[in-house]
Design a protein around this motif. Structure first.
Motif, PDB file in Angstrom:
ATOM      1  N   GLU A 134       0.528  -1.001   0.726  1.00  0.00           N
ATOM      2  CA  GLU A 134      -0.004  -0.065  -0.185  1.00  0.00           C
ATOM      3  C   GLU A 134       0.796   1.513  -0.286  1.00  0.00           C
ATOM      4  OE1 GLU A 134      -2.911  -0.348   3.451  1.00  0.00           O
ATOM      5  OE2 GLU A 134      -3.609  -1.928   2.101  1.00  0.00           O
ATOM      6  N   GLN A 135       1.071   2.264   0.959  1.00  0.00           N
ATOM      7  CA  GLN A 135       1.342   3.471   0.803  1.00  0.00           C
ATOM      8  C   GLN A 135       2.539   3.669   1.343  1.00  0.00           C
ATOM      9  OE1 GLN A 135      -1.346   3.092   3.147  1.00  0.00           O
ATOM     10  NE2 GLN A 135      -1.580   3.392   5.002  1.00  0.00           N
ATOM     11  N   GLU A 136       3.482   4.145   0.960  1.00  0.00           N
ATOM     12  CA  GLU A 136       4.600   4.602   1.527  1.00  0.00           C
ATOM     13  C   GLU A 136       4.786   5.194   2.217  1.00  0.00           C
ATOM     14  OE1 GLU A 136       8.598   7.534   0.521  1.00  0.00           O
ATOM     15  OE2 GLU A 136       7.802   7.020  -1.278  1.00  0.00           O
ATOM     16  N   ILE A 137       5.275   5.038   3.600  1.00  0.00           N
ATOM     17  CA  ILE A 137       5.188   4.894   5.399  1.00  0.00           C
ATOM     18  C   ILE A 137       7.009   5.182   5.359  1.00  0.00           C
ATOM     19  CG2 ILE A 137       2.801   3.887   5.968  1.00  0.00           C
ATOM     20  CD1 ILE A 137       5.148   1.798   7.233  1.00  0.00           C
ATOM     21  N   VAL A 145       9.932   1.967   2.848  1.00  0.00           N
ATOM     22  CA  VAL A 145       8.861   1.495   3.482  1.00  0.00           C
ATOM     23  C   VAL A 145       7.928   1.595   3.056  1.00  0.00           C
ATOM     24  CG1 VAL A 145       8.322   0.473   6.413  1.00  0.00           C
ATOM     25  CG2 VAL A 145      10.514   1.428   5.416  1.00  0.00           C
ATOM     26  N   TYR A 146       6.937   0.086   3.003  1.00  0.00           N
ATOM     27  CA  TYR A 146       5.686   0.318   2.466  1.00  0.00           C
ATOM     28  C   TYR A 146       4.717   0.106   3.615  1.00  0.00           C
ATOM     29  CZ  TYR A 146       7.623   2.024  -1.716  1.00  0.00           C
ATOM     30  OH  TYR A 146       8.179   2.180  -2.405  1.00  0.00           O
ATOM     31  N   MET A 147       3.360   0.493   3.816  1.00  0.00           N
ATOM     32  CA  MET A 147       1.879  -0.773   4.505  1.00  0.00           C
ATOM     33  C   MET A 147       2.274  -1.369   3.652  1.00  0.00           C
ATOM     34  SD  MET A 147       0.525   0.069   6.665  1.00  0.00           S
ATOM     35  CE  MET A 147      -1.499   0.033   7.504  1.00  0.00           C
ATOM     36  N   ALA A 148       1.914  -2.704   4.449  1.00  0.00           N
ATOM     37  CA  ALA A 148       0.994  -3.852   3.478  1.00  0.00           C
ATOM     38  C   ALA A 148       0.273  -4.671   3.971  1.00  0.00           C
ATOM     39  CB  ALA A 148       2.405  -4.322   3.137  1.00  0.00           C
ATOM     40  N   ARG A 149      -0.414  -5.159   3.616  1.00  0.00           N
ATOM     41  CA  ARG A 149      -1.398  -6.455   4.092  1.00  0.00           C
ATOM     42  C   ARG A 149      -1.250  -7.875   3.634  1.00  0.00           C
ATOM     43  NH1 ARG A 149      -4.871  -4.149   7.312  1.00  0.00           N
ATOM     44  NH2 ARG A 149      -5.208  -1.572   7.129  1.00  0.00           N
ATOM     45  N   ASP A 150      -1.036  -8.377   4.366  1.00  0.00           N
ATOM     46  CA  ASP A 150      -1.235 -10.253   4.345  1.00  0.00           C
ATOM     47  C   ASP A 150      -2.563 -10.460   4.126  1.00  0.00           C
ATOM     48  OD1 ASP A 150      -1.570 -12.430   4.313  1.00  0.00           O
ATOM     49  OD2 ASP A 150       0.104 -12.769   6.209  1.00  0.00           O
ATOM     50  N   GLU A 151      -2.288 -11.001   2.520  1.00  0.00           N
ATOM     51  CA  GLU A 151      -3.471 -11.543   1.933  1.00  0.00           C
ATOM     52  C   GLU A 151      -4.433 -12.456   2.326  1.00  0.00           C
ATOM     53  OE1 GLU A 151      -4.979  -9.941  -0.694  1.00  0.00           O
ATOM     54  OE2 GLU A 151      -3.645  -9.038  -2.318  1.00  0.00           O
ATOM     55  N   GLU A 155      -3.760  -8.940   8.126  1.00  0.00           N
ATOM     56  CA  GLU A 155      -3.303  -7.896   9.210  1.00  0.00           C
ATOM     57  C   GLU A 155      -2.340  -7.000   8.308  1.00  0.00           C
ATOM     58  OE1 GLU A 155       0.983  -9.298  11.596  1.00  0.00           O
ATOM     59  OE2 GLU A 155      -0.208 -10.885  10.622  1.00  0.00           O
ATOM     60  N   ALA A 156      -2.225  -5.754   9.077  1.00  0.00           N
ATOM     61  CA  ALA A 156      -1.014  -4.760   8.266  1.00  0.00           C
ATOM     62  C   ALA A 156       0.357  -5.064   8.986  1.00  0.00           C
ATOM     63  CB  ALA A 156      -1.211  -3.868   9.154  1.00  0.00           C
ATOM     64  N   VAL A 157       1.149  -5.274   7.875  1.00  0.00           N
ATOM     65  CA  VAL A 157       2.190  -5.350   7.916  1.00  0.00           C
ATOM     66  C   VAL A 157       3.039  -4.466   7.507  1.00  0.00           C
ATOM     67  CG1 VAL A 157       2.139  -7.970   7.777  1.00  0.00           C
ATOM     68  CG2 VAL A 157       2.576  -6.550   5.689  1.00  0.00           C
ATOM     69  N   ALA A 158       4.521  -3.832   7.900  1.00  0.00           N
ATOM     70  CA  ALA A 158       5.276  -3.258   7.180  1.00  0.00           C
ATOM     71  C   ALA A 158       6.216  -3.649   6.091  1.00  0.00           C
ATOM     72  CB  ALA A 158       6.417  -2.233   7.739  1.00  0.00           C
ATOM     73  N   VAL A 159       6.642  -3.320   5.300  1.00  0.00           N
ATOM     74  CA  VAL A 159       7.343  -3.422   3.643  1.00  0.00           C
ATOM     75  C   VAL A 159       8.533  -2.641   4.044  1.00  0.00           C
ATOM     76  CG1 VAL A 159       7.660  -4.754   1.886  1.00  0.00           C
ATOM     77  CG2 VAL A 159       5.295  -5.129   2.962  1.00  0.00           C
ATOM     78  N   LYS A 160      10.024  -3.410   3.823  1.00  0.00           N
ATOM     79  CA  LYS A 160      11.397  -2.162   3.802  1.00  0.00           C
ATOM     80  C   LYS A 160      11.821  -2.981   2.539  1.00  0.00           C
ATOM     81  CE  LYS A 160      15.202  -0.567   5.864  1.00  0.00           C
ATOM     82  NZ  LYS A 160      16.742  -0.781   6.988  1.00  0.00           N
ATOM     83  N   VAL A 161      12.062  -1.716   1.302  1.00  0.00           N
ATOM     84  CA  VAL A 161      12.140  -2.348   0.078  1.00  0.00           C
ATOM     85  C   VAL A 161      13.771  -1.955  -0.307  1.00  0.00           C
ATOM     86  CG1 VAL A 161      11.993  -2.501  -2.659  1.00  0.00           C
ATOM     87  CG2 VAL A 161       9.643  -2.299  -0.734  1.00  0.00           C
TER      88      VAL A 161
END
Length: 216
Positions: A134-137, A145-151, A155-161
């Motif tokens: 989802e959106q960049e945080i 780092v982005y907000m994301a969700r386990d499909e 659950e809301a998670v953070a993703v570091k790219v």
């Protein structure tokens, strides 16, 4: 496309790890590694190399088995298809999502079985099928780092790219070293109430995505 709601395959459940390296979907430790005859491309000559399959589907070939041995080549198999090579019981062919062909020749039927199970599982480890980004945080010099969700669980998670490709070789080598250190550190950290938990690691030729607990 991979089924976003599918349960983990029996081969993944059997190969799941406990402790700091246990991840939700990807493998904390290499599910398969060892010596093999391998090549990338239909017409290239096979070489005896040490193969490692790691971090959500990155297959790499090395001249030696040492942990610090640089990769001769790397191929992401996520989103591809793995099958027994035609006419043989001791070779596996992988067709990647980018259209490349990887052929792995093994010495025994047992080795072939282990590799094809690991590769078939890795082919299903497509980040976008498991997590909705989802959106960049947040952003830094080498990572975003982005907000994301386990499909599956929502659950809301953070993703570091972290991008591996850089404008010059020196910068790319420095970033590669930073990424390698960070991945090793997050894998080694034991669970602790004051440490953000790493849920998954996905690596391709282009980037590394570290999925972590979201701490609002």
């Amino acid at each position: 496309a991979p089924d976003k709601s599918a349960a983990l395959s029996p081969s993944l459940q059997a190969g799941a790890h406990t402790g700091a390296s246990s991840y939700r979907y990807s493998e904390g430790d290499a599910p398969a590694e060892g010596w093999a005859q391998a090549r990338v491309g239909l017409f290239n000559k096979q070489q005896r190399v040490y193969l490692r399959l790691r971090h959500g589907g990155l297959l790499s070939a090395h001249a030696g088995a040492g942990a610090e041995e640089p990769a001769l080549w790397e191929v992401s198999v996520a989103g591809g298809r793995a099958a027994l090579a035609a006419g043989g019981r001791r070779a596996v062919t992988v067709r990647t999502a980018n259209g490349a062909t990887v052929v792995v020749g093994l010495n025994t039927v047992e080795e072939t079985t282990r590799w094809i199970e690991a590769l078939q599982h890795a082919c299903g480890l497509v980040f976008g099928a498991l997590y909705a980004q989802e959106q960049e945080i947040g952003a830094g010099f080498y990572a975003t780092v982005y907000m994301a969700r386990d499909e599956r669980t929502r659950e809301a998670v953070a993703v570091k790219v972290m991008r591996k490709k850089q404008s010059n070789e020196a910068q790319a080598a420095r970033i590669a070293h930073v990424i390698s250190r960070e991945v090793a550190i997050v894998r080694a950290l034991p669970p602790h109430q004051h440490v953000v938990r790493t849920l998954d690691v996905f690596e391709t030729e282009r980037d590394v995505r570290i999925v972590m607990e979201y701490m609002p």
